[in-house]
Design an enzyme around this catalytic site. Structure first.
Site, PDB file in Angstrom:
ATOM      1  N   GLU A 228       0.887  -1.177   0.000  1.00  0.00           N
ATOM      2  CA  GLU A 228       0.000   0.000   0.000  1.00  0.00           C
ATOM      3  C   GLU A 228       0.911   1.208   0.000  1.00  0.00           C
ATOM      4  O   GLU A 228       1.459   1.575   1.036  1.00  0.00           O
ATOM      5  CB  GLU A 228      -0.878  -0.006   1.259  1.00  0.00           C
ATOM      6  CG  GLU A 228      -1.813  -1.186   1.371  1.00  0.00           C
ATOM      7  CD  GLU A 228      -3.049  -1.032   0.502  1.00  0.00           C
ATOM      8  OE1 GLU A 228      -3.201   0.007  -0.166  1.00  0.00           O
ATOM      9  OE2 GLU A 228      -3.858  -1.970   0.486  1.00  0.00           O
ATOM     10  N   CYS A 262      -2.299   9.097   2.179  1.00  0.00           N
ATOM     11  CA  CYS A 262      -1.890   8.526   0.883  1.00  0.00           C
ATOM     12  C   CYS A 262      -2.909   8.871  -0.199  1.00  0.00           C
ATOM     13  O   CYS A 262      -2.552   9.228  -1.316  1.00  0.00           O
ATOM     14  CB  CYS A 262      -1.741   7.024   1.003  1.00  0.00           C
ATOM     15  SG  CYS A 262      -3.160   6.238   1.770  1.00  0.00           S
TER      16      CYS A 262
HETATM   17  P1  NAP Z   1       8.205   5.336   4.586  1.00  0.00           P
HETATM   18  O1  NAP Z   1       9.371   6.201   4.805  1.00  0.00           O
HETATM   19  O2  NAP Z   1       8.204   4.401   3.471  1.00  0.00           O
HETATM   20  O3  NAP Z   1       7.974   4.557   5.976  1.00  0.00           O
HETATM   21  C1  NAP Z   1       6.965   3.593   6.125  1.00  0.00           C
HETATM   22  C2  NAP Z   1       7.497   2.456   6.978  1.00  0.00           C
HETATM   23  O4  NAP Z   1       8.500   1.771   6.240  1.00  0.00           O
HETATM   24  C3  NAP Z   1       8.165   2.911   8.274  1.00  0.00           C
HETATM   25  O5  NAP Z   1       7.936   1.961   9.273  1.00  0.00           O
HETATM   26  C4  NAP Z   1       9.636   2.954   7.892  1.00  0.00           C
HETATM   27  O6  NAP Z   1      10.475   2.830   8.986  1.00  0.00           O
HETATM   28  C5  NAP Z   1       9.718   1.749   6.987  1.00  0.00           C
HETATM   29  N1  NAP Z   1      10.788   1.763   6.019  1.00  0.00           N
HETATM   30  C6  NAP Z   1      11.046   2.722   5.094  1.00  0.00           C
HETATM   31  N2  NAP Z   1      12.077   2.346   4.313  1.00  0.00           N
HETATM   32  C7  NAP Z   1      12.486   1.123   4.753  1.00  0.00           C
HETATM   33  C8  NAP Z   1      13.509   0.231   4.366  1.00  0.00           C
HETATM   34  N3  NAP Z   1      14.321   0.488   3.345  1.00  0.00           N
HETATM   35  N4  NAP Z   1      13.628  -0.918   5.054  1.00  0.00           N
HETATM   36  C9  NAP Z   1      12.812  -1.201   6.080  1.00  0.00           C
HETATM   37  N5  NAP Z   1      11.828  -0.394   6.490  1.00  0.00           N
HETATM   38  C10 NAP Z   1      11.664   0.755   5.846  1.00  0.00           C
HETATM   39  O7  NAP Z   1       6.876   6.169   4.431  1.00  0.00           O
HETATM   40  P2  NAP Z   1       6.481   7.499   5.168  1.00  0.00           P
HETATM   41  O8  NAP Z   1       7.066   8.617   4.412  1.00  0.00           O
HETATM   42  O9  NAP Z   1       6.764   7.422   6.608  1.00  0.00           O
HETATM   43  O10 NAP Z   1       4.892   7.415   4.986  1.00  0.00           O
HETATM   44  C11 NAP Z   1       4.245   8.087   4.026  1.00  0.00           C
HETATM   45  C12 NAP Z   1       4.107   7.294   2.761  1.00  0.00           C
HETATM   46  O11 NAP Z   1       3.238   6.186   2.989  1.00  0.00           O
HETATM   47  C13 NAP Z   1       3.457   8.110   1.680  1.00  0.00           C
HETATM   48  O12 NAP Z   1       4.029   7.862   0.435  1.00  0.00           O
HETATM   49  C14 NAP Z   1       2.019   7.630   1.721  1.00  0.00           C
HETATM   50  O13 NAP Z   1       1.316   7.887   0.541  1.00  0.00           O
HETATM   51  C15 NAP Z   1       2.194   6.191   2.023  1.00  0.00           C
HETATM   52  N6  NAP Z   1       0.949   5.632   2.593  1.00  0.00           N
HETATM   53  C16 NAP Z   1       0.214   4.748   1.852  1.00  0.00           C
HETATM   54  C17 NAP Z   1      -0.978   4.244   2.333  1.00  0.00           C
HETATM   55  C18 NAP Z   1      -1.807   3.283   1.542  1.00  0.00           C
HETATM   56  O14 NAP Z   1      -2.663   2.598   2.118  1.00  0.00           O
HETATM   57  N7  NAP Z   1      -1.637   3.179   0.226  1.00  0.00           N
HETATM   58  C19 NAP Z   1      -1.424   4.639   3.597  1.00  0.00           C
HETATM   59  C20 NAP Z   1      -0.658   5.540   4.320  1.00  0.00           C
HETATM   60  C21 NAP Z   1       0.540   6.011   3.816  1.00  0.00           C
HETATM   61  P3  NAP Z   1      11.281   4.091   9.576  1.00  0.00           P
HETATM   62  O15 NAP Z   1      10.268   5.078  10.029  1.00  0.00           O
HETATM   63  O16 NAP Z   1      12.053   3.490  10.707  1.00  0.00           O
HETATM   64  O17 NAP Z   1      12.153   4.603   8.469  1.00  0.00           O
END
Ligand code: NAP
Length: 460
Positions: A228, A262
Site C-alpha cells: 500500500e 496517501c
Molecule cells: P516510509 O518512509 O516508506 O515509511 C513507512 C514504513 O517503512 C516505516 O515503518 C519505515 O520505517 C519503513 N521503512 C522505510 N524504508 C524502509 C527500508 N528500506 N527498510 C525497512 N523499512 C523501511 O513512508 P512514510 O514517508 O513514513 O509514509 C508516508 C508514505 O506512505 C506516503 O508515500 C504515503 O502515501 C504512504 N501511505 C500509503 C498508504 C496506503 O494505504 N496506500 C497509507 C498511508 C501512507 P522508519 O520510520 O524506521 O524509516
C-alpha cells in the site's frame, strides 16, 4: 533512524527508545512462531473473543490513545479520536465476519466434488507508517489475526509510543504471547526478518521507495506481499458540479490529517467553466485555516508529523517553483515554533516539472485547468500513481462513467469518504498491489487450498 517521540507542535523530545538486539529479535520470532502453532487451531469464535476485546479496549480508551497520537505526530485531537474509534470498528468488523469470508467454497467440477478452503499461513510481518498510527495497525491486525495468522510489526520510527500502546492492547485483551509483536528494529533487521524462513508474508504500507526495497526482498524469498504505497489522487471538478459541496470536500480532501494521507486529493483538475470560481473559493477556504495546538479542539491547522517532513515538503515546493510552478497561496513554513506549513496552492505545474509526477505529503495542492471532461480524465491518468481519485458532478451517471475511465484502485463520486471497514482499499501502478479491508483484505495471506474427491480410476 532510531525510535523517538518528538512533539511536532513544539519540537520537544518526549522519549527515546532502544532498538532490539539481534538476540532479542530472534527470541521474539521464535515466540511468534510457537504462538502460531496453537493460534491456527483456534476456532473463529475463540479468536473473535480476543479481537473483540481489543476492539472494546480501543473504544474505552479512545481519549488516552488519541492523546498519545496527537503528542507524537501532531494529528488534531478530534481526528485522532475518530481514528481510534475507526480502528476499534475494523477489529470488531473482522471478529464478526472472518468466518463468513473464509468459509469453505463449494466448486462444481464435471466429475466428483471439490471445495476451496482458506487456511492460515504463519507469521506475517507488517511494516507500517506513522500517518495513521493505529488505523494502519488495525487494518493488518483485524484480518490477519482473525484468519489464524500471527503478526509482527515494525512501526515508523517517529511513533514508538503508539506502537507500544497497540501491542499492550493485545496483551490486555488476553492474546497469547507472540500473537501480536511490536518490533523496534532497524532497516537492516527488517531485511533479516523478511529473509527468515519462519516469516510467511510481508505487508507494507509506506512510500514507493520502501515498497521497492521491501517487495524486492520479499520477492527474493518468494514470499507473498501486499504493498500500500503513495498516491497523487486527482480531484476532478466537472462543469456541472455543485461548488458549495465541492469546495468543502476539496478542503477536507487535501487537509485531513494535515494533508498527510496517501489517498488525499492532491491534483485538483477543474474544467474551464468553473476553474476561476473554484480556485478563488478554495484559496479563501485554505487561507482561513488557523494554526494552533493540535490538542485544542478549536485548531483547524496542526503541524506536520516531524520537522524532517516539513523540510522535505518545503524543498519540493522550491523545486516545483524552480521548474516554473506559481505559488498562488502559501508556500512557506509558518513563522512560529513547531513544524507548521502554510496551506499552499501551486498552479502552472507542467509535464517535465518534477512536481507533476511527485507526491506532496502535506498541505500542498496542485491546481490544473482543463477544457473538458476528456482532458480531465487524460490528465488524471497521466500519473505514475493509481491509488484513488474523485469526480464532482450533479449527474451521477456521468460521474460513474468518468470514474470507470480513471485508472486507479478506488474512485469516489461527489465525496472522498475513502475508507470503511467493509470496502477494499488499495491501488495500482506505483501505488502498489493487494487490498486491505473488506472481504479482500482477509484473503491476502491465507492458503486457498483445493480439496477434490472423485471416484475415478487412475488412467493407465
Ligand atoms: P516510509 O518512509 O516508506 O515509511 C513507512 C514504513 O517503512 C516505516 O515503518 C519505515 O520505517 C519503513 N521503512 C522505510 N524504508 C524502509 C527500508 N528500506 N527498510 C525497512 N523499512 C523501511 O513512508 P512514510 O514517508 O513514513 O509514509 C508516508 C508514505 O506512505 C506516503 O508515500 C504515503 O502515501 C504512504 N501511505 C500509503 C498508504 C496506503 O494505504 N496506500 C497509507 C498511508 C501512507 P522508519 O520510520 O524506521 O524509516
Amino acid at each position: 533512524m532510531g525510535y523517538q517521540s518528538v512533539n511536532p507542535f513544539d519540537g520537544k523530545l518526549l522519549q527515546t527508545f532502544v532498538e532490539l538486539s539481534d538476540a532479542q529479535l530472534e527470541a521474539k520470532i521464535a515466540t511468534a512462531t510457537a504462538c502460531f502453532e496453537s493460534w491456527k487451531h483456534k476456532s473463529y469464535a475463540e479468536r473473535a473473543v480476543i479481537v473483540n476485546k481489543a476492539a472494546a479496549i480501543m473504544h474505552d480508551r479512545a481519549d488516552e490513545l488519541a492523546h498519545i497520537m496527537t503528542l507524537e505526530m501532531g494529528k488534531r485531537i478530534n481526528e485522532a479520536r475518530g481514528e481510534v474509534e475507526f480502528s476499534s470498528n475494523i477489529l470488531a468488523y473482522y471478529a464478526k465476519n472472518a468466518a463468513k469470508f473464509l468459509a469453505p467454497e463449494e466448486l462444481h467440477p464435471v466429475i466428483g466434488d471439490a471445495h476451496m478452503e482458506s487456511t492460515p499461513i504463519g507469521v506475517i510481518f507488517g511494516v507500517e507508517p506513522w500517518n495513521f498510527p493505529y488505523y494502519q495497525l488495525a487494518r493488518v491486525a483485524g484480518p490477519h489475526l482473525m484468519a489464524g495468522n500471527v503478526l509482527m510489526v515494525k512501526h515508523a520510527g517517529c511513533v514508538p509510543q503508539c506502537a507500544i500502546a497497540f501491542e499492550k492492547i493485545w496483551i490486555e485483551a488476553g492474546g497469547p504471547v507472540g500473537l501480536y509483536t511490536n518490533l523496534l528494529i532497524t532497516h537492516e533487521q527488517t531485511e533479516t526478518v523478511i529473509d527468515d524462513p519462519r516469516i510467511k508474508g510481508v505487508a507494507l504500507t509506506g512510500s514507493v521507495a520502501a515498497g521497492r526495497s521491501i517487495a524486492a526482498r520479499a520477492g527474493q524469498n518468494l514470499k507473498p506481499s501486499s504493498m500500500e504505497l503513495g498516491g497523487s489522487d486527482a480531484f476532478i471538478v466537472l462543469d456541472d458540479a455543485d461548488l458549495d459541496h465541492t469546495v468543502k470536500w476539496a478542503v477536507w480532501g487535501r487537509m485531513y490529517n494535515g494533508g498527510q494521507t496517501c489517498c488525499a486529493a492532491k491534483r485538483f483538475i477543474v474544467v474551464e467553466a468553473l476553474a476561476d470560481k473554484f480556485l478563488e473559493r478554495f484559496k479563501a477556504a485554505l487561507g482561513a485555516l488557523k494554526a494552533g495546538d493540535p490538542l485544542d479542539e478549536a485548531t483547524t491547522l496542526g503541524p506536520l508529523s516531524t520537522e524532517a517532513a516539513l523540510v522535505q515538503l518545503l524543498e519540493q515546493v522550491k523545486v516545483a517553483v524552480a521548474h516554473g510552478a506559481k505559488v498562488v497561496l502559501g508556500g512557506k513554513r509558518i513563522d512560529r515554533p513547531g513544524s507548521f506549513m502554510q496551506p499552499t496552492i501551486l498552479t502552472d505545474v507542467k509535464p517535465g516539472n518534477p512536481a507533476f509526477r511527485d507526491e506532496f505529503f502535506g498541505p500542498v495542492a496542485m491546481f490544473f485547468r482543463v477544457k473538458n471532461e476528456d482532458e480531465a480524465i487524460a490528465l488524471a491518468n497521466d500519473s505514475d500513481f493509481g491509488l484513488g481519485g474523485s469526480v464532482f458532478t450533479k449527474d451521477i451517471a456521468r460521474g460513474k462513467r468518468v470514474a470507470s475511465r480513471v485508472e486507479t484502485g478506488m474512485m469516489f463520486i461527489n465525496n472522498i469518504s475513502w475508507s470503511d471497514a467493509e470496502l477494499p482499499f488499495g491501488g495500482i501502478k506505483d501505488s502498489g498491489y493487494g487490498r486491505e479491508l473488506g472481504d479482500m483484505g482477509i484473503q491476502e495471506f491465507v492458503n486457498k487450498k483445493l480439496v477434490r474427491y472423485a471416484a475415478v480410476e487412475a488412467p493407465v
